[in-house]
Write a protein that holds these residues in place. Structure first.
Motif, PDB file in Angstrom:
ATOM      1  N   SER A  84       0.841  -1.191   0.000  1.00 31.30           N
ATOM      2  CA  SER A  84       0.000   0.000   0.000  1.00 31.30           C
ATOM      3  C   SER A  84       0.883   1.250   0.000  1.00 31.30           C
ATOM      4  O   SER A  84       1.943   1.259   0.622  1.00 31.30           O
ATOM      5  CB  SER A  84      -0.894   0.011   1.243  1.00 31.30           C
ATOM      6  N   PRO A  85       0.467   2.308  -0.705  1.00 30.01           N
ATOM      7  CA  PRO A  85       1.240   3.555  -0.653  1.00 30.01           C
ATOM      8  C   PRO A  85       1.110   4.264   0.697  1.00 30.01           C
ATOM      9  O   PRO A  85       1.859   5.190   0.981  1.00 30.01           O
ATOM     10  CB  PRO A  85       0.627   4.396  -1.776  1.00 30.01           C
ATOM     11  N   ILE A  86       0.164   3.813   1.519  1.00 26.20           N
ATOM     12  CA  ILE A  86      -0.073   4.418   2.836  1.00 26.20           C
ATOM     13  C   ILE A  86       0.312   3.423   3.923  1.00 26.20           C
ATOM     14  O   ILE A  86       0.028   2.233   3.822  1.00 26.20           O
ATOM     15  CB  ILE A  86      -1.550   4.842   2.985  1.00 26.20           C
ATOM     16  N   SER A  87       0.963   3.906   4.954  1.00 22.58           N
ATOM     17  CA  SER A  87       1.422   3.045   6.045  1.00 22.58           C
ATOM     18  C   SER A  87       0.317   2.818   7.073  1.00 22.58           C
ATOM     19  O   SER A  87      -0.628   3.608   7.188  1.00 22.58           O
ATOM     20  CB  SER A  87       2.640   3.670   6.737  1.00 22.58           C
ATOM     21  N   PHE A  88       0.450   1.718   7.798  1.00 22.39           N
ATOM     22  CA  PHE A  88      -0.406   1.435   8.945  1.00 22.39           C
ATOM     23  C   PHE A  88       0.309   1.958  10.191  1.00 22.39           C
ATOM     24  O   PHE A  88       1.520   1.788  10.334  1.00 22.39           O
ATOM     25  CB  PHE A  88      -0.653  -0.065   9.075  1.00 22.39           C
ATOM     26  N   GLU A  89      -0.438   2.571  11.085  1.00 24.10           N
ATOM     27  CA  GLU A  89       0.181   3.193  12.256  1.00 24.10           C
ATOM     28  C   GLU A  89      -0.181   2.448  13.541  1.00 24.10           C
ATOM     29  O   GLU A  89      -1.346   2.114  13.771  1.00 24.10           O
ATOM     30  CB  GLU A  89      -0.234   4.661  12.381  1.00 24.10           C
ATOM     31  N   TYR A  90       0.830   2.212  14.347  1.00 22.80           N
ATOM     32  CA  TYR A  90       0.644   1.647  15.686  1.00 22.80           C
ATOM     33  C   TYR A  90       0.714   2.770  16.718  1.00 22.80           C
ATOM     34  O   TYR A  90       1.593   3.634  16.645  1.00 22.80           O
ATOM     35  CB  TYR A  90       1.731   0.620  15.998  1.00 22.80           C
ATOM     36  N   THR A  91      -0.227   2.756  17.667  1.00 27.20           N
ATOM     37  CA  THR A  91      -0.240   3.753  18.733  1.00 27.20           C
ATOM     38  C   THR A  91      -0.392   3.058  20.084  1.00 27.20           C
ATOM     39  O   THR A  91      -0.778   1.888  20.161  1.00 27.20           O
ATOM     40  CB  THR A  91      -1.394   4.752  18.561  1.00 27.20           C
ATOM     41  N   GLN A  92      -0.095   3.794  21.128  1.00 24.08           N
ATOM     42  CA  GLN A  92      -0.380   3.308  22.475  1.00 24.08           C
ATOM     43  C   GLN A  92      -1.878   3.449  22.737  1.00 24.08           C
ATOM     44  O   GLN A  92      -2.503   4.421  22.308  1.00 24.08           O
ATOM     45  CB  GLN A  92       0.399   4.118  23.522  1.00 24.08           C
ATOM     46  N   PRO A  93      -2.493   2.496  23.422  1.00 27.40           N
ATOM     47  CA  PRO A  93      -3.922   2.625  23.718  1.00 27.40           C
ATOM     48  C   PRO A  93      -4.189   3.772  24.679  1.00 27.40           C
ATOM     49  O   PRO A  93      -3.322   4.145  25.483  1.00 27.40           O
ATOM     50  CB  PRO A  93      -4.274   1.274  24.351  1.00 27.40           C
TER      51      PRO A  93
END
Length: 282
Positions: A171-180
């Protein structure tokens, strides 16, 4: 003079593939002098494994519906109907995915829409950064993968594979991980059963760029307004009197359980008062 037997292709492994991928030919009497040919284009990247196994790296061309693959020896085609097999190209390029972020502990079900709505059943795996996960389900033009846990918050590349993780369409767009998010207080903590009370939840790590924030009061869902990364406002639904747990979703998929509760009390309607007037002096 080296004499070889007549080569014959028995079958093509991964007859459904994408341009730029390896295709494995299984057959008999293969030799190191053979080259694959796809749709009359000689494939120089042909790898002799043994007398029954060849690998061919398909050219990176725009996906077409199908093409024939066969063998050539010393620039001459080996003419036999058994040596011509069709390969179907798949377009597994990603159109969009949702949600666009999840939490570092993993578990977010990410729905990925493909440009070709007929290719979803061919996708076997997704990749988040360097972590490979299997497809858990698919529908028309959509595959769903469960995001693995991440070591740290941040953006990672997201892609899909139709060959068990050997190659990917990214995908040209990244997936983001965040803190809950965490939740510390609710103001007010009670209101009438008729609902309509504006309630503020206070905490940390609220996703301020999120456009899909919802709260659950028990099992009743309401849309919330994000004020900042530490505050959001919900309007209570009508509920039976009682004390209810509150859950919040910032991505319309994952629900975070808060330690907060809201109490709905029975609404009291005053019909009359006796006496209807009194002195200001009491």
């Amino acid at each position: 003079l080296q004499v070889f037997g007549f080569p014959s292709i028995a079958r093509v492994y991964r007859g459904n593939t994408t341009p730029g991928n390896n295709v494995t030919l299984i057959g008999t009497s293969f030799n190191p002098e053979l080259l694959c040919r796809f749709d009359k284009r000689i494939i120089m990247n042909t790898y002799f494994i043994n007398s029954t196994l060849l690998k061919c790296l398909l050219p990176r061309i725009s996906p077409s519906k199908a093409g024939a693959i066969d063998l050539i020896l010393n620039n001459s085609p080996i003419s036999s109907s058994q040596n011509r097999h069709m390969i179907s190209f798949l377009d597994i390029s990603i159109f969009s995915f949702s949600p666009m972020f999840g939490y570092v502990h993993g578990g977010t079900n990410v729905s990925i829409s493909l440009n070709d709505a007929t290719s979803e059943s061919a996708v076997t795996h997704c990749i988040f950064g360097q972590k490979l996960v299997p497809v858990i389900t698919f529908g028309t033009g959509i595959v769903v993968c469960r995001a693995p846990a991440a070591d740290i918050p941040g953006s990672v590349p997201l892609g899909v594979s139709a060959d068990d993780g050997e190659s990917f369409s990214m995908s040209p767009i990244s997936f983001e991980y965040t803190q809950p998010a965490t939740f510390t207080s609710i103001q007010p903590g009670h209101g009438p059963e008729s609902g309509g009370t504006k309630v503020m939840l206070v905490g940390t790590n609220f996703i301020s760029r999120s456009s899909a924030v919802s709260c659950l009061f028990g099992s009743n869902r309401v849309v919330c307004r994000l004020v900042s990364s530490e505050e959001l406002i919900c309007e209570t639904p009508a509920m039976r009197p009682g004390r209810y747990e509150i859950k919040v979703s910032f991505n319309d998929v994952d629900w975070l359980t808060s330690p907060l509760y809201y109490r709905f009390y029975q609404q009291i309607d005053i019909e009359s008062a006796v006496p209807s007037m009194a002195s200001c002096d009491g």
